[in-house]
Design a protein around this motif. Structure first.
Motif, PDB file in Angstrom:
ATOM      1  N   GLN A 204      17.621  -1.754  45.806  1.00  0.00           N
ATOM      2  CA  GLN A 204      18.848  -1.538  46.617  1.00  0.00           C
ATOM      3  C   GLN A 204      18.515  -0.962  48.041  1.00  0.00           C
ATOM      4  N   ALA A 205      19.019  -1.961  49.000  1.00  0.00           N
ATOM      5  CA  ALA A 205      19.009  -1.500  50.345  1.00  0.00           C
ATOM      6  C   ALA A 205      19.918  -0.231  50.530  1.00  0.00           C
ATOM      7  N   MET A 206      19.107   0.576  51.354  1.00  0.00           N
ATOM      8  CA  MET A 206      19.939   1.863  52.007  1.00  0.00           C
ATOM      9  C   MET A 206      19.955   1.907  53.258  1.00  0.00           C
ATOM     10  N   HIS A 207      21.173   2.296  53.487  1.00  0.00           N
ATOM     11  CA  HIS A 207      21.500   2.411  54.963  1.00  0.00           C
ATOM     12  C   HIS A 207      22.123   3.627  55.458  1.00  0.00           C
ATOM     13  N   ASP A 208      22.078   4.012  56.833  1.00  0.00           N
ATOM     14  CA  ASP A 208      22.816   5.253  57.422  1.00  0.00           C
ATOM     15  C   ASP A 208      24.312   5.089  57.473  1.00  0.00           C
ATOM     16  N   ALA A 209      24.946   5.835  58.157  1.00  0.00           N
ATOM     17  CA  ALA A 209      26.266   5.773  58.417  1.00  0.00           C
ATOM     18  C   ALA A 209      26.750   4.815  59.253  1.00  0.00           C
ATOM     19  N   LYS A 210      25.803   4.134  60.243  1.00  0.00           N
ATOM     20  CA  LYS A 210      25.990   3.157  61.167  1.00  0.00           C
ATOM     21  C   LYS A 210      25.643   1.779  60.500  1.00  0.00           C
ATOM     22  N   GLY A 211      25.167   1.818  59.324  1.00  0.00           N
ATOM     23  CA  GLY A 211      24.737   0.497  58.874  1.00  0.00           C
ATOM     24  C   GLY A 211      23.305   0.187  58.970  1.00  0.00           C
ATOM     25  N   GLU A 212      22.570   0.855  59.337  1.00  0.00           N
ATOM     26  CA  GLU A 212      21.065   0.583  59.999  1.00  0.00           C
ATOM     27  C   GLU A 212      20.220   0.869  58.586  1.00  0.00           C
ATOM     28  N   TYR A 213      19.343   0.056  58.501  1.00  0.00           N
ATOM     29  CA  TYR A 213      18.325   0.098  57.312  1.00  0.00           C
ATOM     30  C   TYR A 213      17.385   0.849  57.467  1.00  0.00           C
ATOM     31  N   LYS A 214      17.463   1.896  56.087  1.00  0.00           N
ATOM     32  CA  LYS A 214      16.689   3.077  55.820  1.00  0.00           C
ATOM     33  C   LYS A 214      15.668   3.117  54.858  1.00  0.00           C
ATOM     34  N   GLY A 215      15.548   1.906  54.152  1.00  0.00           N
ATOM     35  CA  GLY A 215      14.552   1.845  52.949  1.00  0.00           C
ATOM     36  C   GLY A 215      15.118   1.218  51.809  1.00  0.00           C
ATOM     37  N   ILE A 216      14.413   1.368  50.469  1.00  0.00           N
ATOM     38  CA  ILE A 216      14.512   1.060  49.431  1.00  0.00           C
ATOM     39  C   ILE A 216      14.818   2.001  48.345  1.00  0.00           C
ATOM     40  N   ASN A 217      15.818   1.893  47.582  1.00  0.00           N
ATOM     41  CA  ASN A 217      15.918   2.692  46.223  1.00  0.00           C
ATOM     42  C   ASN A 217      15.612   1.749  45.078  1.00  0.00           C
ATOM     43  N   GLU A 218      14.554   1.894  44.577  1.00  0.00           N
ATOM     44  CA  GLU A 218      14.106   0.897  43.300  1.00  0.00           C
ATOM     45  C   GLU A 218      14.402   1.817  42.099  1.00  0.00           C
ATOM     46  N   LEU A 219      15.424   1.131  41.291  1.00  0.00           N
ATOM     47  CA  LEU A 219      15.767   1.556  40.053  1.00  0.00           C
ATOM     48  C   LEU A 219      15.078   0.816  38.914  1.00  0.00           C
ATOM     49  N   VAL A 220      14.532   1.527  37.848  1.00  0.00           N
ATOM     50  CA  VAL A 220      14.067   0.775  37.003  1.00  0.00           C
ATOM     51  C   VAL A 220      14.822   1.498  35.512  1.00  0.00           C
ATOM     52  N   LEU A 221      15.052   0.410  34.569  1.00  0.00           N
ATOM     53  CA  LEU A 221      15.597   0.999  33.473  1.00  0.00           C
ATOM     54  C   LEU A 221      15.664  -0.151  32.193  1.00  0.00           C
ATOM     55  N   ASP A 222      15.685   0.318  31.063  1.00  0.00           N
ATOM     56  CA  ASP A 222      15.757  -0.474  29.827  1.00  0.00           C
ATOM     57  C   ASP A 222      17.125  -0.704  29.852  1.00  0.00           C
ATOM     58  N   ILE A 223      17.849  -1.867  29.888  1.00  0.00           N
ATOM     59  CA  ILE A 223      19.192  -1.981  29.559  1.00  0.00           C
ATOM     60  C   ILE A 223      19.760  -2.265  28.099  1.00  0.00           C
ATOM     61  N   MET A 224      18.531  -2.497  27.319  1.00  0.00           N
ATOM     62  CA  MET A 224      18.953  -3.077  25.988  1.00  0.00           C
ATOM     63  C   MET A 224      19.655  -1.665  25.208  1.00  0.00           C
ATOM     64  N   PRO A 225      19.254  -0.255  25.250  1.00  0.00           N
ATOM     65  CA  PRO A 225      20.264   0.635  24.629  1.00  0.00           C
ATOM     66  C   PRO A 225      21.714   0.622  25.243  1.00  0.00           C
ATOM     67  N   ILE A 226      22.103   0.066  26.530  1.00  0.00           N
ATOM     68  CA  ILE A 226      23.207   0.177  26.867  1.00  0.00           C
ATOM     69  C   ILE A 226      23.965  -1.068  26.057  1.00  0.00           C
ATOM     70  N   VAL A 227      23.218  -2.275  25.979  1.00  0.00           N
ATOM     71  CA  VAL A 227      23.718  -3.333  25.418  1.00  0.00           C
ATOM     72  C   VAL A 227      23.979  -3.015  23.838  1.00  0.00           C
ATOM     73  N   LYS A 228      23.154  -2.369  23.219  1.00  0.00           N
ATOM     74  CA  LYS A 228      23.366  -1.975  21.941  1.00  0.00           C
ATOM     75  C   LYS A 228      24.662  -1.020  21.765  1.00  0.00           C
ATOM     76  N   TYR A 229      24.709  -0.215  22.429  1.00  0.00           N
ATOM     77  CA  TYR A 229      25.728   0.511  22.324  1.00  0.00           C
ATOM     78  C   TYR A 229      27.234  -0.056  22.637  1.00  0.00           C
ATOM     79  N   TYR A 230      27.242  -1.037  23.705  1.00  0.00           N
ATOM     80  CA  TYR A 230      28.419  -1.709  23.845  1.00  0.00           C
ATOM     81  C   TYR A 230      28.807  -2.395  22.618  1.00  0.00           C
ATOM     82  N   LEU A 231      27.816  -3.216  22.099  1.00  0.00           N
ATOM     83  CA  LEU A 231      27.945  -4.050  20.970  1.00  0.00           C
ATOM     84  C   LEU A 231      28.491  -3.488  19.565  1.00  0.00           C
ATOM     85  N   SER A 232      27.930  -2.220  19.335  1.00  0.00           N
ATOM     86  CA  SER A 232      28.119  -1.341  18.188  1.00  0.00           C
ATOM     87  C   SER A 232      29.640  -0.910  18.392  1.00  0.00           C
ATOM     88  N   HIS A 233      30.140  -0.626  19.521  1.00  0.00           N
ATOM     89  CA  HIS A 233      31.502   0.196  19.806  1.00  0.00           C
ATOM     90  C   HIS A 233      32.423  -1.122  19.706  1.00  0.00           C
TER      91      HIS A 233
END
Length: 438
Positions: free
Chosen positions: A335-364
């Motif tokens: 995810q690109a990060m920006h300041d209030a003026k929209g200037e590029y300030k770096g990257i937020n890398e997010l890593v996760l296993d989405i399978m528990p979320i998928v399984k929770y959704y399916l079961s409910h």
């Protein structure tokens, strides 16, 4: 395709803004449209230069990052509104984000002529020297008698009107591709300029500390007299101690990494040992330039992704890491990060296993996953049935052997970009004047 929409009205209730919202929602499978408001833009005054103000710079950056612009104009006394004219003045005074930018004009009016004269006026302004926008010829979309045009759900009632709007938008998509191809370089190799060795300097660079030092965090903290422990930190919407920040970030059910605008890896939330992480990281890696965090064969791909985020070709890049079996599906989000003026300030890398979320959704919901017979990828692993499973990079988890996928419509990048060189990734009454702004 990433577009921005600008309604030429500052009224709380604007039918032209409503028209843009309809375009953004109804045609989301064709384009990604971000609607920009102009309420906060000051009236143009050359004696009081506001070019660097947050509101003007925000509009400018958004326009520069977009593939094209849609402007929805009301009609006041045969012309566009004073507020829209003022915005264009700011965007052609010292900065010129509309120069060479493909623009489509639409408009809504209380009367049956549908802002036709305002659109002609706007076209003349946009094509004037200093603005230099490239306005799509013909194909005028004029929405008259707008008070009766929308239903209670803010959708256009008349199917023929919707059909004509779709034809016009489809033509604009083609127009954007042609214009941007003409404006673009023969080969977009700007990504090669991404310095993963972090030789540059940004406002948060800590000088005098060796980036490669295993104890960079400790040395950088001492150098800057960084707050620690129970010292309070004022945040955007809260006040926390440093300890509380660490508790908060380390409790996140995902792995987070911060790489700054100088491509230096400066933080990750230490919520597990390296051997137990989805994307293995060690404390000694904090502070390293990005080049040290990836094998050499992966460097071009990393440069391409960072360049796409830095230049606004996408705000979010998604990359699955296949080969984990049916019970795990690891996703990397950059995810690109920006300041209030929209200037590029770096990257937020997010890593996760989405399978528990998928399984929770399916079961409910009582649903099950079913393989799509027309799918081009394996629905379980996400990998091609014909492709060998790539070996993830130990730091990012990204494959060194697979070029980045083209971002989809969710990421804000073009869903159908122009082809580039193989080494690069493929990367939305009479006058017509109204007593009330429309």
């Amino acid at each position: 395709m990433k577009l921005v929409g600008i309604a030429g009205s500052v009224a709380d209730k604007s039918y032209n803004r409503l028209l843009l919202k309809f375009i953004a929602n109804h045609f989301s499978d064709t384009v990604d449209v971000e609607i920009l408001d102009i309420q906060d833009v000051p009236m143009f005054n050359q004696s009081d230069d506001q070019t660097d103000s947050e509101s003007v710079q925000y509009l400018s950056n958004k326009i520069k990052q977009a593939d094209g612009v849609i402007i929805a104009t009301p009609e006041h006394n045969h012309t566009i509104t004073a507020s829209l004219k003022s915005v264009i003045e700011w965007l052609s005074y010292k900065i010129h984000p509309l120069s060479g930018k493909p623009v489509m004009i639409v408009g809504a009016s209380y009367y049956d002529q549908g802002s036709s004269r305002a659109q002609l006026n706007l076209r003349q302004i946009l094509e004037s020297p200093g603005v230099d926008a490239i306005v799509m010829p013909g194909n005028e979309f004029l929405l008259g008698e707008v008070k009766d045009a929308f239903d209670d759900q803010h959708n256009l009632k008349d199917a023929r009107t919707v059909g004509f709007l779709k034809e016009t938008l489809d033509k604009f998509v083609k127009f954007v591709k042609v214009i941007n191809t003409m404006n673009g370089p023969a080969a977009d190799d700007g990504w090669k300029s991404e310095d993963l060795e972090s030789h540059g300097k940004v406002e948060t660079t800590i000088e005098g500390v060796d980036m490669h030092a295993a104890d960079w965090v400790e040395k950088a903290s001492a150098k800057t007299h960084a707050a620690s422990g129970d010292d309070y930190v004022e945040l955007d919407r809260g006040v926390l101690t440093v300890n509380q920040l660490n508790y908060f970030l380390n409790s996140m059910p995902m792995e987070l990494t911060y790489a700054d605008a100088n491509n230096q890896f400066i933080y990750y939330n230490h919520n597990a040992d390296a051997k137990d992480m989805l994307a293995s990281r060690t404390p000694a890696q904090a502070g390293n330039p990005m080049a040290d965090c990836h094998p050499k064969r992966a460097i071009p791909h990393v440069q391409q992704v960072i360049h796409m985020l830095r230049t606004g070709k996408t705000d979010l890049f998604k990359l699955p890491v296949p080969g984990n079996g049916p019970d795990k599906y690891v996703m990397h989000y950059y995810q690109a990060m920006h300041d209030a003026k929209g200037e590029y300030k770096g990257i937020n890398e997010l890593v996760l296993d989405i399978m528990p979320i998928v399984k929770y959704y399916l079961s409910h919901t009582g649903q099950v996953l079913a393989k799509n017979p027309n799918a081009k990828t394996d629905a379980v692993s996400g990998a091609s049935a014909k492709a060998a499973t790539p070996k993830p990079d130990s730091v990012s988890g990204a494959s060194a052997d697979v070029a980045p996928e083209a971002p989809d419509e969710v990421s804000g990048a073009s869903a159908d970009p122009e082809p580039v060189t193989p080494a690069q990734p493929e990367v939305d009454s009479v006058s017509g004047a109204s007593g009330n702004d429309n």
